[in-house]
Design a protein around this motif. Structure first.
Motif, PDB file in Angstrom:
ATOM      1  N   GLU A  56       0.857  -1.185   0.000  1.00  0.00           N
ATOM      2  CA  GLU A  56       0.000   0.000   0.000  1.00  0.00           C
ATOM      3  C   GLU A  56       0.890   1.231   0.000  1.00  0.00           C
ATOM      4  OE1 GLU A  56      -3.721   1.999   2.507  1.00  0.00           O
ATOM      5  OE2 GLU A  56      -2.921   0.022   3.087  1.00  0.00           O
ATOM      6  N   ASP A  57       0.795   2.013  -1.066  1.00  0.00           N
ATOM      7  CA  ASP A  57       1.645   3.184  -1.253  1.00  0.00           C
ATOM      8  C   ASP A  57       0.881   4.414  -0.752  1.00  0.00           C
ATOM      9  OD1 ASP A  57       3.607   4.919  -2.022  1.00  0.00           O
ATOM     10  OD2 ASP A  57       3.319   4.667  -4.173  1.00  0.00           O
ATOM     11  N   ILE A  58       1.073   4.753   0.522  1.00  0.00           N
ATOM     12  CA  ILE A  58       0.334   5.850   1.159  1.00  0.00           C
ATOM     13  C   ILE A  58       1.127   7.141   0.975  1.00  0.00           C
ATOM     14  CG2 ILE A  58      -0.613   6.729   3.327  1.00  0.00           C
ATOM     15  CD1 ILE A  58      -0.754   3.771   4.260  1.00  0.00           C
ATOM     16  N   ARG A  59       0.516   8.095   0.260  1.00  0.00           N
ATOM     17  CA  ARG A  59       1.202   9.343  -0.052  1.00  0.00           C
ATOM     18  C   ARG A  59       0.460  10.523   0.571  1.00  0.00           C
ATOM     19  NH1 ARG A  59       4.266   8.897  -5.710  1.00  0.00           N
ATOM     20  NH2 ARG A  59       4.477   6.623  -5.860  1.00  0.00           N
ATOM     21  N   TYR A  60       1.231  11.435   1.159  1.00  0.00           N
ATOM     22  CA  TYR A  60       0.651  12.612   1.808  1.00  0.00           C
ATOM     23  C   TYR A  60       1.033  13.876   1.056  1.00  0.00           C
ATOM     24  CZ  TYR A  60       0.510   9.329   5.750  1.00  0.00           C
ATOM     25  OH  TYR A  60       0.306   8.232   6.549  1.00  0.00           O
ATOM     26  N   LYS A  61       0.112  14.808   0.949  1.00  0.00           N
ATOM     27  CA  LYS A  61       0.467  16.154   0.537  1.00  0.00           C
ATOM     28  C   LYS A  61       1.139  16.817   1.740  1.00  0.00           C
ATOM     29  CE  LYS A  61      -3.318  16.586  -2.792  1.00  0.00           C
ATOM     30  NZ  LYS A  61      -4.559  17.313  -3.159  1.00  0.00           N
TER      31      LYS A  61
END
Length: 306
Positions: free
Chosen positions: A30-35
């Motif tokens: 799971e590639d969790i990306r945040y701004k």
């Protein structure tokens, strides 16, 4: 099969090497990306308040290179055998840009090319003493070393010779010895935890020790008080996360404990009370000193500066 979650910004940055490893291995995660504006509300969820962080079945691992090393081992992308790559002089210019410092030799460990690192020769001696292994402890006076400099792979020390093969870079040497003598962690996941702690201590060394080596006592103490707060807070966080009590990771001695002990020996020389507010970290030092083999080494070791 473990479940993986990788937390990072919506950038390549320090997480891209791990994403590439997942891609090369064909493994799901799971590639969790945040701004950037979103991350502050998630910062407290991360062990050191920073990313990337890899979750493995709910266990959170910080430190980008520790994460990449763990994944490379998991997916058989780390390499096990020593590969002796030799260049002819006329061939090397086309490979120069591949080297961290544009020079050779370079030691590649688990697929990571490691350039200059902090040299702590005393630490290596502790590794050997703990394992009960014999070794030749060659020490140079500063005025003697220039005549031996050309004998060393990068023109610097420490260097470990293993059956005539010379290995530079202090942390690479320490990691090799720890693995050889079962001080690196019981399995790949625990090794990743240990590496995360080691890298956290090394972050402090890189930022503080240049000041320590040159500054006056007042400046030295001010810098130490400021920078040690982050180090000790982060170590306490990891110690709790990785079920450490008398040790930093788990219930047994690893090279993370030895690295912490060595660095805090110098730190305590600047401020003898600096660990008073951190009883769990003080216990780690006591655990190192209570080890029979380390205690024997410390008893006979000459008193030397960093």
């Amino acid at each position: 099969m473990p479940t993986y979650k990788l937390h990072y910004f919506d950038l390549r940055g320090r997480a891209e090497i791990s994403r590439l490893i997942f891609a090369a291995a064909g493994e799901k995660y799971e590639d969790i990306r945040y701004k950037r504006e979103e991350f502050p509300q998630h910062k407290s969820e991360m062990p050191l308040g920073q990313i990337p962080v890899l979750e493995v079945d709910g266990v959170k691992l910080p430190q980008s290179i520790s994460i990449a090393r763990y994944l490379a081992k998991e997916f058989q992308l780390a390499g096990e055998k020593y590969e002796d790559i030799r260049y002819k002089r006329e061939e090397y210019p086309q490979h120069k840009s591949e080297m961290p410092l544009g020079q050779i030799p370079v030691l590649e460990v688990d697929g990571v090319k490691l350039p200059q690192s902090i040299s702590i020769a005393r630490y290596l001696a502790k590794e050997f003493q703990l394992a009960g292994e014999k070794y030749e402890d060659i020490r140079y006076k500063r005025e003697e070393y220039p005549q031996h400099k050309s004998e060393m792979p990068l023109g610097q020390i420490p260097v470990l010779e293993v059956d005539g093969v010379k290995l530079p870079q202090s942390i690479s040497i320490a990691r090799y010895l720890a693995k050889e003598f079962q001080l690196a962690g019981k399995d790949n996941l625990e090794q990743a935890k240990v590496d995360a702690v080691v890298d956290t201590v090394t972050d402090f060394v890189v930022s503080y020790f240049p000041i320590h080596m040159k500054a006056d006592e007042t400046t030295k103490k001010e810098a130490l008080n400021e920078q040690s707060l982050k180090l000790f807070k982060n170590l306490q966080t990891l110690q709790e996360l990785y079920q450490g009590n008398d040790f930093l990771v788990g219930n047994h001695l690893t090279y993370a404990d030895l690295w912490f002990y060595d660095i805090t020996e110098t730190v305590l020389g600047v401020d003898s009370t600096i660990l008073d507010k951190y009883p769990n970290l003080t216990k780690v030092r006591q655990s190192v000193e209570n080890d029979t083999k380390v205690a024997a080494y410390l008893k006979d070791r000459p008193k030397l500066p960093f």
